[in-house]
Design an enzyme around this catalytic site. Structure first.
Site, PDB file in Angstrom:
ATOM      1  N   TYR A 139       0.859  -1.183   0.000  1.00  0.00           N
ATOM      2  CA  TYR A 139       0.000   0.000   0.000  1.00  0.00           C
ATOM      3  C   TYR A 139       0.893   1.231   0.000  1.00  0.00           C
ATOM      4  O   TYR A 139       1.505   1.575   1.006  1.00  0.00           O
ATOM      5  CB  TYR A 139      -0.885  -0.043   1.249  1.00  0.00           C
ATOM      6  N   LYS A 167      -1.546  -1.399  -4.038  1.00  0.00           N
ATOM      7  CA  LYS A 167      -2.605  -0.392  -4.030  1.00  0.00           C
ATOM      8  C   LYS A 167      -1.908   0.948  -4.176  1.00  0.00           C
ATOM      9  O   LYS A 167      -1.174   1.383  -3.287  1.00  0.00           O
ATOM     10  CB  LYS A 167      -3.436  -0.431  -2.746  1.00  0.00           C
TER      11      LYS A 167
END
Length: 297
Positions: A139, A167
């Protein structure tokens, strides 16, 4: 070089964590919301991320949330558990707990506040990836963590067999394309305004906060593109712009606005936990008007 089959599906919702009116975890509400989202086009649910208020939920609540959602959706959708913290040992412990609770994958943010250098960031992700048998989503959200995952670090991490996806909230579209060209990492848009743009250059799909409130519409963007109707895909993305801006860029965290709109729509959400505060009534009214306009076409 990206894989043709995204590891967790294409349309993922960064799900809010429903609370009761007194602020306790609401597992039944979480199950109902998960059922709704999967029934309206979500391939996967990402729990305990930024939108899921992970800084203010306990380790036990995070595990209970995974269990409730897993039981609700069964094998109809992937369940990815956010486990990122500023502490490597704590993150690894949360990863093991998520695996035990039934998660399909892990979302791991860059360690925040301490601003570790890139070699330390790489070591952190490797240690967490080695803690379980679950696949890992990196992330990259430097606006919140204070430190990004530099492209060279990402390239090295892509060699780890369990680090399979990203992400991307870096707002560095060039870096994303460089990683896409040189690795098999599945790149998920973490910024709703980039859903179609990243998908068009080989992204895997999205992990979306706005999908809490318009899961069908965002799924339709990907479906139109996959069907070869790029004009329709672009039109659907553009039509969502006003709501995306209101949810994500009106000065309030997306958690606050998403929960306000979910509540207005009669879906499980509940209050936010301090230090977050609820959206004012005029903000909620504006969100509902934009939602109705989008639904009406």
């Amino acid at each position: 070089m990206t894989s043709s089959t995204p590891p967790f599906g294409r349309a993922l919702c960064a799900m809010v964590t429903p609370f009761t009116s007194t602020g306790a975890l609401d597992p039944d509400g979480a199950a109902r919301l998960a059922e709704h989202l999967v029934g309206h086009g979500c391939d996967g649910l990402v729990l305990s991320g930024t939108t899921g208020e992970s800084p203010t939920t306990t380790d036990a609540e995070k595990s209970a949330l995974i269990t409730a959602v897993r039981e609700a959706v069964g094998d109809r959708a992937s369940v990815v558990a956010g486990v990122g913290t500023a502490d490597t040992a704590h993150t690894a412990a949360l990863a093991r707990a998520a695996e035990q609770a039934g998660a399909d994958g892990l979302l791991v943010a860059t360690p925040y506040y301490s601003r570790p250098p890139q070699d330390a960031i790489e070591a952190h992700f490797r240690e967490v990836a080695d803690a379980t048998d679950l696949p890992v989503v990196l992330y990259d959200i430097p606006a919140r963590t204070g430190t990004r995952i530099e492209p060279d670090t990402m390239l090295r991490l892509a060699e780890h067999p369990r680090i399979v996806a990203v992400k991307d909230c870096s707002y560095d579209f060039l870096a994303a394309q460089k990683i896409l060209a040189r690795t098999d990492l599945a790149y998920y848009a973490g910024c709703d305004e980039h859903i179609l743009a990243l998908y068009a250059v080989g992204g895997a799909g999205y992990v979306s906060t706005v999908a809490n409130v318009v899961p069908d519409h965002l799924r339709a963007v990907l479906d139109a593109f996959d069907a070869g109707d790029t004009a329709r895909a672009a039109g659907l993305q553009q039509r969502a712009t006003a709501l995306i801006e209101a949810v994500m860029a009106n000065g309030l965290p997306g958690t606050v606005t998403a929960k306000a709109l979910l509540t207005a729509l009669g879906l499980p959400a509940g209050p936010v936990r301090p230090p977050l505060r609820p959206a004012p009534p005029e903000t909620t009214d504006g969100l509902r008007a934009l939602h109705e306009a989008l639904a009406a076409g």
